[in-house]
Design a protein around this motif. Structure first.
Motif, PDB file in Angstrom:
ATOM      1  N   THR A 316       0.830  -1.204   0.000  1.00 55.97           N
ATOM      2  CA  THR A 316       0.000   0.000   0.000  1.00 55.97           C
ATOM      3  C   THR A 316       0.865   1.256   0.000  1.00 55.97           C
ATOM      4  OG1 THR A 316      -1.815  -1.124   1.147  1.00 55.97           O
ATOM      5  CG2 THR A 316      -1.781   1.275   1.269  1.00 55.97           C
ATOM      6  N   GLN A 317       1.971   1.212   0.744  1.00 56.73           N
ATOM      7  CA  GLN A 317       2.894   2.349   0.744  1.00 56.73           C
ATOM      8  C   GLN A 317       3.520   2.537  -0.639  1.00 56.73           C
ATOM      9  OE1 GLN A 317       3.575   4.710   3.223  1.00 56.73           O
ATOM     10  NE2 GLN A 317       4.500   5.635   1.413  1.00 56.73           N
ATOM     11  N   GLN A 318       3.901   1.431  -1.262  1.00 50.89           N
ATOM     12  CA  GLN A 318       4.462   1.506  -2.617  1.00 50.89           C
ATOM     13  C   GLN A 318       3.422   2.056  -3.602  1.00 50.89           C
ATOM     14  OE1 GLN A 318       5.807  -2.478  -3.460  1.00 50.89           O
ATOM     15  NE2 GLN A 318       7.165  -2.533  -1.687  1.00 50.89           N
ATOM     16  N   LEU A 319       2.166   1.637  -3.415  1.00 45.02           N
ATOM     17  CA  LEU A 319       1.087   2.126  -4.275  1.00 45.02           C
ATOM     18  C   LEU A 319       0.917   3.635  -4.124  1.00 45.02           C
ATOM     19  CD1 LEU A 319      -1.348   1.500  -6.161  1.00 45.02           C
ATOM     20  CD2 LEU A 319      -2.715   1.157  -4.087  1.00 45.02           C
ATOM     21  N   GLU A 320       0.937   4.102  -2.888  1.00 42.79           N
ATOM     22  CA  GLU A 320       0.810   5.540  -2.640  1.00 42.79           C
ATOM     23  C   GLU A 320       1.942   6.308  -3.316  1.00 42.79           C
ATOM     24  OE1 GLU A 320       1.338   8.565   1.129  1.00 42.79           O
ATOM     25  OE2 GLU A 320       0.167   6.733   1.461  1.00 42.79           O
ATOM     26  N   ASP A 321       3.165   5.814  -3.176  1.00 41.72           N
ATOM     27  CA  ASP A 321       4.322   6.486  -3.781  1.00 41.72           C
ATOM     28  C   ASP A 321       4.184   6.528  -5.303  1.00 41.72           C
ATOM     29  OD1 ASP A 321       5.359   6.749  -1.255  1.00 41.72           O
ATOM     30  OD2 ASP A 321       6.694   5.012  -1.412  1.00 41.72           O
ATOM     31  N   LYS A 322       3.704   5.431  -5.883  1.00 42.88           N
ATOM     32  CA  LYS A 322       3.581   5.363  -7.342  1.00 42.88           C
ATOM     33  C   LYS A 322       2.505   6.319  -7.854  1.00 42.88           C
ATOM     34  CE  LYS A 322       5.636   3.052  -9.561  1.00 42.88           C
ATOM     35  NZ  LYS A 322       6.877   3.319 -10.335  1.00 42.88           N
ATOM     36  N   ILE A 323       1.383   6.401  -7.136  1.00 41.18           N
ATOM     37  CA  ILE A 323       0.312   7.316  -7.568  1.00 41.18           C
ATOM     38  C   ILE A 323       0.792   8.761  -7.477  1.00 41.18           C
ATOM     39  CG2 ILE A 323      -2.027   8.131  -7.113  1.00 41.18           C
ATOM     40  CD1 ILE A 323      -2.704   5.376  -6.012  1.00 41.18           C
ATOM     41  N   LYS A 324       1.475   9.093  -6.385  1.00 47.10           N
ATOM     42  CA  LYS A 324       1.995  10.456  -6.227  1.00 47.10           C
ATOM     43  C   LYS A 324       3.002  10.791  -7.320  1.00 47.10           C
ATOM     44  CE  LYS A 324       1.377  11.104  -1.254  1.00 47.10           C
ATOM     45  NZ  LYS A 324       2.059  11.278   0.052  1.00 47.10           N
ATOM     46  N   GLU A 325       3.777   9.798  -7.709  1.00 44.29           N
ATOM     47  CA  GLU A 325       4.773   9.994  -8.771  1.00 44.29           C
ATOM     48  C   GLU A 325       4.107  10.326 -10.101  1.00 44.29           C
ATOM     49  OE1 GLU A 325       7.426   6.870 -11.260  1.00 44.29           O
ATOM     50  OE2 GLU A 325       7.771   6.831  -9.085  1.00 44.29           O
ATOM     51  N   LYS A 326       2.942   9.722 -10.359  1.00 43.49           N
ATOM     52  CA  LYS A 326       2.258   9.929 -11.630  1.00 43.49           C
ATOM     53  C   LYS A 326       1.346  11.152 -11.618  1.00 43.49           C
ATOM     54  CE  LYS A 326       2.302   5.074 -13.095  1.00 43.49           C
ATOM     55  NZ  LYS A 326       3.073   5.310 -14.335  1.00 43.49           N
ATOM     56  N   ALA A 327       0.898  11.550 -10.431  1.00 44.34           N
ATOM     57  CA  ALA A 327      -0.060  12.656 -10.337  1.00 44.34           C
ATOM     58  C   ALA A 327       0.632  14.005 -10.481  1.00 44.34           C
ATOM     59  CB  ALA A 327      -0.805  12.595  -9.009  1.00 44.34           C
ATOM     60  N   GLN A 328      -0.114  14.989 -10.951  1.00 40.11           N
ATOM     61  CA  GLN A 328       0.382  16.355 -10.978  1.00 40.11           C
ATOM     62  C   GLN A 328       0.610  16.826  -9.541  1.00 40.11           C
ATOM     63  OE1 GLN A 328      -2.577  18.565 -13.140  1.00 40.11           O
ATOM     64  NE2 GLN A 328      -2.288  17.386 -15.023  1.00 40.11           N
ATOM     65  N   GLU A 329       1.537  17.732  -9.377  1.00 36.96           N
ATOM     66  CA  GLU A 329       1.947  18.158  -8.031  1.00 36.96           C
ATOM     67  C   GLU A 329       0.771  18.664  -7.200  1.00 36.96           C
ATOM     68  OE1 GLU A 329       5.222  21.177  -5.959  1.00 36.96           O
ATOM     69  OE2 GLU A 329       5.171  20.893  -8.132  1.00 36.96           O
ATOM     70  N   ALA A 330      -0.140  19.383  -7.833  1.00 33.51           N
ATOM     71  CA  ALA A 330      -1.283  19.947  -7.099  1.00 33.51           C
ATOM     72  C   ALA A 330      -2.200  18.867  -6.540  1.00 33.51           C
ATOM     73  CB  ALA A 330      -2.075  20.876  -8.014  1.00 33.51           C
ATOM     74  N   TYR A 331      -2.198  17.691  -7.159  1.00 32.79           N
ATOM     75  CA  TYR A 331      -3.089  16.606  -6.731  1.00 32.79           C
ATOM     76  C   TYR A 331      -2.369  15.569  -5.860  1.00 32.79           C
ATOM     77  CZ  TYR A 331      -6.288  18.491 -10.232  1.00 32.79           C
ATOM     78  OH  TYR A 331      -7.110  19.311 -10.947  1.00 32.79           O
ATOM     79  N   ALA A 332      -1.041  15.519  -5.952  1.00 32.45           N
ATOM     80  CA  ALA A 332      -0.283  14.500  -5.222  1.00 32.45           C
ATOM     81  C   ALA A 332      -0.488  14.612  -3.711  1.00 32.45           C
ATOM     82  CB  ALA A 332       1.203  14.612  -5.566  1.00 32.45           C
ATOM     83  N   GLU A 333      -0.617  15.847  -3.211  1.00 33.56           N
ATOM     84  CA  GLU A 333      -0.758  16.036  -1.767  1.00 33.56           C
ATOM     85  C   GLU A 333      -2.106  15.534  -1.236  1.00 33.56           C
ATOM     86  OE1 GLU A 333      -2.234  20.708  -2.011  1.00 33.56           O
ATOM     87  OE2 GLU A 333      -0.154  20.239  -1.510  1.00 33.56           O
ATOM     88  N   LYS A 334      -3.058  15.283  -2.132  1.00 30.74           N
ATOM     89  CA  LYS A 334      -4.374  14.780  -1.716  1.00 30.74           C
ATOM     90  C   LYS A 334      -4.408  13.264  -1.589  1.00 30.74           C
ATOM     91  CE  LYS A 334      -6.765  18.567  -4.118  1.00 30.74           C
ATOM     92  NZ  LYS A 334      -7.788  18.899  -5.133  1.00 30.74           N
ATOM     93  N   ILE A 335      -3.309  12.617  -1.947  1.00 25.22           N
ATOM     94  CA  ILE A 335      -3.270  11.155  -1.994  1.00 25.22           C
ATOM     95  C   ILE A 335      -2.611  10.605  -0.736  1.00 25.22           C
ATOM     96  CG2 ILE A 335      -2.295   9.179  -3.233  1.00 25.22           C
ATOM     97  CD1 ILE A 335      -2.513  11.041  -5.778  1.00 25.22           C
TER      98      ILE A 335
END
Length: 487
Positions: A316-335
């Motif tokens: 789950t931690q790896q999943l969170e890191d991967k989603i944040k990596e792909k998301a735009q910066e403005a949206y990454a903090e919401k994940i």
């Protein structure tokens, strides 16, 4: 016949020469326009581009079937043909630094985006995942072609004939130029994945009920529930697909769906698999006429749940890191998956408590047997008492098995040993107090028994192992300090 062929050739050559001369004349006229005020050139460019797109607007009218998403690739084929015709008829006319094809492509994208937006708004009920994915993928692939053709070119410099200044123009950006219009309709995709995951978790629960405990060989580490890896494989596919569609709000929405079904997986499958946390589900998996086998099956199942929870926690931690990596910066903090990680962490703690409770329950009859001995009438000190032998045998049978099962989770096995010591020693000390009155001989026997149990407890982490490992200092300290009271 030969005369006719020569005549056709001469005529064709004359037409080509005439066309060429016309193009050269128009090219000279463009150089004159280039020397005038920038607005003159701008008006000419806009007029020409609008003329080029007139046919496109006519071919792909709002209510024509060719305009719907399932035929969006025909739109992009039209622009490719437009470029070919431009190269043949107009490339010699307009100066290269006007970047006329780039301007045509830019206006084409703006017009197409508006047309597609209107189409989807009017026919939203006809949208489905397959259609949406087809349109997005075709559109993004064409945008990529436009970027490769136009955005790789260096900045162009235009010399102004009036003041000699240099005007720099950035190349048009084609990233999401058209595919941006699909963003507000990606909920169709998200909702579809929500339904798919609901069905997938239900399938996992049914498979576990029907298939029982995963295949396990004595001495092997506890296997993971296969459904856990299948779940994250599905998550990975969804993430790759969604990140190709959007790096914005859609990824945040998909994260919420992921979180929902991690919680669902935890509550519908992991927790009910624990023997003491269910009403029939886990017990149906562990049916056996032999009580000892039932007890060991419970231990195996608890360890399977523990190891699966550890896998889910880490992945789950790896999943969170991967989603944040792909998301735009403005949206990454919401994940964030903090609440889900806490669920899996709490499940691990529960599993350890269950394992300790299981071992405590095995030792309980032996502790109760201490009170049945008349310690005031013992006349000699012999070997260790029967209750000590019983406790030692239960430890020797259970702890090595748990160590093997948690072979890939060593930190939790160490934690298990520590928790058992903290639970067992106070109970043992309390039983000693209840043994009064105790004669001198009885006290010596209890001291011998206590020393035997202390020795076994200090060796608990490596009990029954061919390789004797020194226990962690914190564990040795806990056992030594606890047994001092008994001694």
């Amino acid at each position: 016949m030969q005369w006719y062929q020569r005549r056709v050739a001469i005529t064709a050559g004359s037409l080509y020469e005439c066309k060429l001369n016309c193009q050269l004349s128009l090219a000279d006229a463009c150089l004159v326009v280039d020397a005038l005020q920038p607005r003159v050139k701008e008006d000419l460019v806009n007029w020409f581009v609008d003329r080029q797109l007139t046919e496109y607007k006519s071919l792909f009218r709002e209510y024509d079937e060719v305009s719907w998403l399932d035929k969006c690739d025909r739109r992009y084929a039209w622009l490719k043909r437009c470029f070919l015709e431009y190269e043949e008829d107009c490339a010699r006319i307009f100066p290269e630094h006007w970047n006329m094809p780039g301007k045509i492509a830019s206006d084409f994208c703006k017009v197409t985006r508006k047309m597609l937006e209107k189409q989807m708004k009017n026919r939203v009920s006809e949208l489905d995942v397959k259609l949406l994915l087809f349109a997005v993928q075709k559109t993004q692939a064409f945008e990529k072609l436009l970027m490769e053709r136009f955005e790789q070119e260096p900045k162009r410099e235009l010399d102004s004939a009036t003041d000699g200044e240099t005007e720099k123009k950035e190349p048009e950006s084609f990233h999401n130029a058209m595919s941006q219009c699909f963003e507000m309709y990606l909920n169709v995709y998200i909702d579809s994945q929500d339904v798919n995951l609901t069905e997938l978790v239900e399938k996992f629960v049914l498979e576990l009920k029907e298939g029982g405990v995963p295949t396990y060989q004595v001495g092997d580490p506890a296997p993971l529930l296969p459904s856990s890896s299948d779940l994250f494989v599905f998550y990975k596919k969804c993430l790759v697909q969604c990140s190709q569609l959007s790096q914005g709000q859609a990824l945040v929405d998909l994260t919420e769906v992921f979180k929902k079904h991690l919680q669902n997986y935890h509550s519908s499958l992991l927790m009910p698999s624990l023997p003491n946390k269910s009403s029939g589900f886990a017990s149906s998996l562990l049916k056996d006429k032999d009580n000892n086998k039932v007890a060991m099956s419970e231990v195996v199942m608890i360890c399977i749940v523990l190891c699966t929870s550890e896998y889910c926690l880490e992945t789950t931690q790896q999943l969170e890191d991967k989603i944040k990596e792909k998301a735009q910066e403005a949206y990454a903090e919401k994940i964030s998956f903090n609440s889900e990680q806490e669920l899996f962490s709490n499940t691990i703690t529960t599993c350890l408590q269950e394992l300790v409770l299981h071992l405590d329950s095995l030792c309980e009859p032996a502790l109760s047997a201490m009170l049945k001995v008349n310690w005031s009438t013992l006349d000699s000190v012999g070997d260790q008492s029967a209750y000590t032998t019983s406790i030692t045998s239960h430890l020797a049978a259970t702890v090595p098995a748990v160590r093997d099962l948690l072979h890939n989770s060593r930190k939790y096995f160490t934690n298990y040993c520590l928790k058992f010591a903290n639970s067992f020693i106070p109970k043992y000390v309390n039983q000693i107090y209840k043994c009064k009155p105790v004669s001198t001989v009885g006290a010596e026997q209890l001291l011998l028994d206590t020393h035997s149990l202390k020795t076994v407890l200090l060796q608990l982490p490596s009990l029954g192992s061919a390789v004797a490992r020194k226990p962690a200092p914190s564990f040795t300290k806990t056992v030594s300090q606890g047994m001092v009271r008994a001694e």
